[in-house]
Structure formats: structure tokens, C-alpha cells
Write an enzyme that holds these catalytic residues in place. Structure first.
Site, PDB file in Angstrom:
ATOM      1  N   GLY A  10       0.811  -1.207   0.000  1.00  0.00           N
ATOM      2  CA  GLY A  10       0.000   0.000   0.000  1.00  0.00           C
ATOM      3  C   GLY A  10       0.846   1.260   0.000  1.00  0.00           C
ATOM      4  O   GLY A  10       2.087   1.210  -0.085  1.00  0.00           O
ATOM      5  N   SER A  34      -6.128  -5.586  -1.612  1.00  0.00           N
ATOM      6  CA  SER A  34      -7.491  -5.054  -1.730  1.00  0.00           C
ATOM      7  C   SER A  34      -7.489  -3.574  -2.104  1.00  0.00           C
ATOM      8  O   SER A  34      -8.458  -3.074  -2.682  1.00  0.00           O
ATOM      9  CB  SER A  34      -8.264  -5.262  -0.424  1.00  0.00           C
ATOM     10  OG  SER A  34      -7.677  -4.522   0.630  1.00  0.00           O
ATOM     11  N   ASN A  35      -6.417  -2.864  -1.754  1.00  0.00           N
ATOM     12  CA  ASN A  35      -6.320  -1.446  -2.125  1.00  0.00           C
ATOM     13  C   ASN A  35      -4.898  -1.115  -2.561  1.00  0.00           C
ATOM     14  O   ASN A  35      -4.363  -0.054  -2.265  1.00  0.00           O
ATOM     15  CB  ASN A  35      -6.736  -0.549  -0.949  1.00  0.00           C
ATOM     16  CG  ASN A  35      -6.980   0.888  -1.394  1.00  0.00           C
ATOM     17  OD1 ASN A  35      -7.420   1.139  -2.515  1.00  0.00           O
ATOM     18  ND2 ASN A  35      -6.685   1.830  -0.515  1.00  0.00           N
ATOM     19  N   LYS A  84      -8.816   2.728   5.465  1.00  0.00           N
ATOM     20  CA  LYS A  84      -8.433   4.042   5.980  1.00  0.00           C
ATOM     21  C   LYS A  84      -9.291   5.217   5.514  1.00  0.00           C
ATOM     22  O   LYS A  84      -8.923   6.361   5.746  1.00  0.00           O
ATOM     23  CB  LYS A  84      -6.978   4.316   5.610  1.00  0.00           C
ATOM     24  CG  LYS A  84      -6.730   4.359   4.106  1.00  0.00           C
ATOM     25  CD  LYS A  84      -5.291   4.716   3.767  1.00  0.00           C
ATOM     26  CE  LYS A  84      -5.108   4.842   2.276  1.00  0.00           C
ATOM     27  NZ  LYS A  84      -3.758   5.256   1.909  1.00  0.00           N
ATOM     28  N   SER A 124      -3.454   6.920  13.887  1.00  0.00           N
ATOM     29  CA  SER A 124      -3.932   8.090  13.140  1.00  0.00           C
ATOM     30  C   SER A 124      -4.265   9.224  14.086  1.00  0.00           C
ATOM     31  O   SER A 124      -4.653   9.004  15.242  1.00  0.00           O
ATOM     32  CB  SER A 124      -5.183   7.701  12.354  1.00  0.00           C
ATOM     33  OG  SER A 124      -5.853   8.845  11.879  1.00  0.00           O
ATOM     34  N   TYR A 148     -13.741   4.708  11.467  1.00  0.00           N
ATOM     35  CA  TYR A 148     -12.312   4.526  11.187  1.00  0.00           C
ATOM     36  C   TYR A 148     -11.485   4.936  12.401  1.00  0.00           C
ATOM     37  O   TYR A 148     -10.604   4.198  12.859  1.00  0.00           O
ATOM     38  CB  TYR A 148     -11.902   5.346   9.958  1.00  0.00           C
ATOM     39  CG  TYR A 148     -10.415   5.526   9.834  1.00  0.00           C
ATOM     40  CD1 TYR A 148      -9.595   4.459   9.488  1.00  0.00           C
ATOM     41  CD2 TYR A 148      -9.814   6.763  10.085  1.00  0.00           C
ATOM     42  CE1 TYR A 148      -8.214   4.620   9.392  1.00  0.00           C
ATOM     43  CE2 TYR A 148      -8.444   6.932   9.993  1.00  0.00           C
ATOM     44  CZ  TYR A 148      -7.652   5.854   9.642  1.00  0.00           C
ATOM     45  OH  TYR A 148      -6.288   6.012   9.560  1.00  0.00           O
ATOM     46  N   LYS A 152      -8.961   2.689  15.259  1.00  0.00           N
ATOM     47  CA  LYS A 152      -7.586   3.003  15.658  1.00  0.00           C
ATOM     48  C   LYS A 152      -7.477   3.110  17.185  1.00  0.00           C
ATOM     49  O   LYS A 152      -6.506   2.637  17.784  1.00  0.00           O
ATOM     50  CB  LYS A 152      -7.113   4.293  14.984  1.00  0.00           C
ATOM     51  CG  LYS A 152      -6.985   4.187  13.469  1.00  0.00           C
ATOM     52  CD  LYS A 152      -5.946   3.152  13.060  1.00  0.00           C
ATOM     53  CE  LYS A 152      -5.686   3.162  11.568  1.00  0.00           C
ATOM     54  NZ  LYS A 152      -4.709   2.130  11.145  1.00  0.00           N
ATOM     55  N   PHE A 177      -0.643  12.101  10.519  1.00  0.00           N
ATOM     56  CA  PHE A 177      -1.610  13.082  10.104  1.00  0.00           C
ATOM     57  C   PHE A 177      -1.994  12.842   8.643  1.00  0.00           C
ATOM     58  O   PHE A 177      -2.582  11.814   8.347  1.00  0.00           O
ATOM     59  CB  PHE A 177      -1.076  14.472  10.485  1.00  0.00           C
ATOM     60  CG  PHE A 177      -1.214  14.680  11.982  1.00  0.00           C
ATOM     61  CD1 PHE A 177      -2.166  15.538  12.496  1.00  0.00           C
ATOM     62  CD2 PHE A 177      -0.441  13.940  12.884  1.00  0.00           C
ATOM     63  CE1 PHE A 177      -2.336  15.690  13.864  1.00  0.00           C
ATOM     64  CE2 PHE A 177      -0.608  14.075  14.256  1.00  0.00           C
ATOM     65  CZ  PHE A 177      -1.557  14.957  14.744  1.00  0.00           C
ATOM     66  N   ASN A 197     -10.304   8.590  -2.002  1.00  0.00           N
ATOM     67  CA  ASN A 197     -10.925   9.173  -0.815  1.00  0.00           C
ATOM     68  C   ASN A 197     -10.057  10.280  -0.216  1.00  0.00           C
ATOM     69  O   ASN A 197     -10.551  11.085   0.558  1.00  0.00           O
ATOM     70  CB  ASN A 197     -11.151   8.080   0.246  1.00  0.00           C
ATOM     71  CG  ASN A 197     -12.324   7.183  -0.095  1.00  0.00           C
ATOM     72  OD1 ASN A 197     -13.455   7.630  -0.131  1.00  0.00           O
ATOM     73  ND2 ASN A 197     -12.051   5.921  -0.357  1.00  0.00           N
ATOM     74  N   LEU A 199      -7.309  13.587  -0.383  1.00  0.00           N
ATOM     75  CA  LEU A 199      -7.284  14.829  -1.160  1.00  0.00           C
ATOM     76  C   LEU A 199      -6.241  14.839  -2.277  1.00  0.00           C
ATOM     77  O   LEU A 199      -6.555  15.160  -3.426  1.00  0.00           O
ATOM     78  CB  LEU A 199      -7.056  16.017  -0.212  1.00  0.00           C
ATOM     79  CG  LEU A 199      -6.950  17.390  -0.865  1.00  0.00           C
ATOM     80  CD1 LEU A 199      -8.226  17.742  -1.615  1.00  0.00           C
ATOM     81  CD2 LEU A 199      -6.642  18.452   0.195  1.00  0.00           C
ATOM     82  N   ASP A 292     -15.811  14.657   9.386  1.00  0.00           N
ATOM     83  CA  ASP A 292     -14.676  15.585   9.283  1.00  0.00           C
ATOM     84  C   ASP A 292     -14.701  16.615  10.416  1.00  0.00           C
ATOM     85  O   ASP A 292     -15.767  17.003  10.893  1.00  0.00           O
ATOM     86  CB  ASP A 292     -14.703  16.318   7.937  1.00  0.00           C
ATOM     87  CG  ASP A 292     -14.112  15.492   6.809  1.00  0.00           C
ATOM     88  OD1 ASP A 292     -13.492  14.452   7.106  1.00  0.00           O
ATOM     89  OD2 ASP A 292     -14.273  15.879   5.644  1.00  0.00           O
TER      90      ASP A 292
END
Length: 329
Positions: A10, A34-35, A84, A124, A148, A152, A177, A197, A199, A292
Site C-alpha cells: 500500500g 485489496s487497495n 483508511k 492516526s 475509522y 484506531k 496526520f 478518498n 485529497l 470531518d
């Protein structure tokens, strides 16, 4: 050292595997893809000119994990194999609770069975919930705003309790972060399956013309320009932080923020990306995204004092390296 890297194909796991190999460690990667993509394994070898061992397995599968541990003598585990995406976790909470917590329990179980005493966990900043910024490691963990983040928190507590019950077990909980950027070679970077997902990969795909425009979730936060503020950290700085934590690990539980200590707004990141790379990133403002928060950035003094680690790369390098990777994909 011989290090098991879960989720090592990943985004963050692949960059950490590069730093591990270049530091002279042996790397064994397990990833269910998977990702992530199998090509990443060859690219890690290409960058480092070193070999590694790869298993395509799911670390929630006890039999598979037991077999891997029985085949190798590990000195430590770095655990990245978690889902994530904040928004997706709100939509599919069971998927997140199962994968992210069960994988941690299974790995801890087989570390104890096979006498592997060093465990670095990819946590995280979401564990801080809506605490005041900057986030400090000693803060009480508030209820987070999404499943999520809860996975963690639960995983951190599991590992903390395992360490309490096993005094020679050494755990490093790395609360990081917002990783962005890519390896300077352009060979590995962030390339999620489907619609991104996060930015930065969304920005790069819009700039490349693969997506029409960037959606910015909310411009009415109590921040300088109304958009969310985050502590963006170059993925190579983050990878180096993992290796520093592993190499300095002692029995007990150690918690570190890995960030730059500076918050950058979504609009500031977009404008810097456009300026550095000479491209346009069309965007529209849409409603806030569930889960968020307005601001998230780190107090990073503990990692500097105890690990001798600080983030060295700035926002311009993050934007440059992310675009270089996108242009090569």
C-alpha cells in the site's frame, strides 16, 4: 532486523519498505492487494535494488498468519494493513471494525506465540477526536467522529493491554496526520483503487484530466479560508519516522505524533499544487463530509526529542512529487 510489513504494497507501507531495505533490514511483506497493486512489489525492488519476500494473504486469516510466522524468524512487525477512508467507514462500519481490529488482534496473538517482541502500529490523528489543536500525545482520547477513528483507538488499547500483560513486549503507536507526495523516483506513490478518498490523489487525477473537478467538502469551517485545515506530511518523512520508531523501540508502550506541526488548508494545498506544477485544478465547494473536523495538526516535539526525527520535506515537495508520480502512472 527481519521485519514483517503488513499492508506493505500500500501507499505508506511501500515507502516504509523502501526505507527499511535501504537501512539494511530484511523485509517480508504481506498484503491482500485489496487497495494496492502487485506491481508495487517489483517497484520497491527496482528502487532499492534489493530483494524482499511477498505473501498475498489477509492478516485477519489466522491460519495464513500462523504459517507466515512459522516460516520466518521476525524481529518486529510494522502493521499498516487497515482500511483508511473516513467517509467509507461511516457508510460501512462493520467492514472497518472487523478488518482493522481483528487484524491487530491476530498479529498480536502470533507475535506472542512466536516471541516477536517489537510492534509498530500505524495509528492516526483521528484518535484525538475534537480535541483542541495542536494535538499532543498526552491528551485524553475523545470519542472520534467516525468508525475509522474508533478502530484506531480500539487497536491502540488492545496493544497497550497486551504490553501491560507482557512486560517485554515493545509497542510504538504512531499517530500520523495526512500523508501526501510520493517517492522521488516517481515509481511508487498513492494510487488507490477507484475514486480516491484522500485529497492529494484526487487533486492529481483532476489535474491530469482523469476526473472532471475536485470537490471541496465545506468552506464554512472556523478556519482562515473556511476550508478544513490538516497537517500534511510527505510520505517519505513518514516512512523514515516508522523506521526511527522501530530502531529506538524499547519494552512498553510509546506514542508519537508524526506530522510537520503546521496546518495547511485545502485551498492552500490546491493553490500550491497549481503554482508548483503549472497546472489548473478545477474545483467546486460542496457540503461538509460526515466525520470531518475543522482543524487537525500535531505537536511533534516528542518525536524529535525521543526519536531524533523531524519532517524535512515541505508542501512544495509534496505537490511536486505527487504530480511526478501521477504523470508516470
Amino acid at each position: 532486523m527481519h521485519i514483517l510489513v503488513t499492508g506493505g504494497a500500500g501507499y505508506i507501507g511501500s515507502h516504509t519498505s523502501v526505507v527499511l531495505l535501504e537501512a539494511g533490514h530484511e523485509v517480508i511483506i504481506v498484503d491482500n492487494l485489496s487497495n494496492s497493486k502487485i506491481e508495487t512489489i517489483d517497484r520497491i525492488k527496482q528502487i532499492t535494488k534489493k530483494e524482499l519476500i511477498f505473501y498475498q494473504e489477509d492478516v485477519t486469516d489466522e491460519a495464513a498468519v500462523d504459517a507466515i510466522f512459522s516460516n520466518h524468524s521476525f524481529d518486529g512487525v510494522i502493521h499498516f494493513a487497515g482500511f483508511k477512508a473516513v467517509g467509507e467507514s461511516v457508510e460501512f462500519p462493520l467492514k472497518y471494525y472487523y478488518n482493522n481490529t481483528v487484524s491487530t488482534m491476530v498479529l498480536a496473538k502470533y507475535c506472542l506465540k512466536y516471541g516477536v517482541k517489537q510492534f509498530v502500529f500505524s495509528s492516526s490523528a483521528t484518535v484525538y477526536g475534537e480535541n483542541d489543536v495542536p494535538f499532543v500525545e498526552t491528551m485524553e482520547l475523545l470519542p472520534t467522529t467516525n468508525p475509522y477513528g474508533e478502530t484506531k483507538v480500539i487497536s491502540e488499547r488492545i496493544l497497550t493491554d497486551v504490553a501491560k500483560a507482557n512486560p517485554d513486549f515493545a509497542v510504538s503507536l504512531l499517530r500520523y496526520f495526512n500523508p501526501v507526495g510520493a517517492h522521488e523516483s516517481g515509481l511508487i506513490g498513492e494510487d488507490p483503487q477507484g475514486i480516491p478518498n484522500n485529497l492529494m490523489p484526487y487533486i492529481t487525477k483532476v489535474a491530469k484530466g482523469k476526473l472532471e473537478k475536485l470537490r471541496i467538502f465545506g468552506n464554512d469551517y472556523p478556519t482562515p479560508d473556511g476550508t478544513g485545515v490538516r497537517d500534511y506530511i510527505h510520505v517519505m518523512d513518514l516512512a523514515e519516522g516508522h523506521v526511527a520508531a522501530l530502531e529506538k523501540l524499547t519494552p512498553g508502550v510509546h506514542v508519537y505524533n508524526l506530522g510537520t506541526g503546521r496546518g495547511i488548508s485545502v485551498l492552500e494545498l490546491v493553490k500550491t499544487f497549481e503554482e508548483v506544477n503549472g497546472v489548473k485544478v478545477p474545483y467546486e465547494i460542496v457540503g461538509r463530509r460526515p466525520g470531518d473536523i475543522a482543524e487537525s495538526y500535531a505537536d511533534v516535539s516528542k518525536a524529535k526529542a525521543e526519536l531524533g526525527w523531524t519532517a524535512k520535506r515541505g508542501i512544495r515537495e509534496m505537490c511536486r512529487d505527487a504530480w511526478r508520480y501521477e504523470c508516470g502512472v
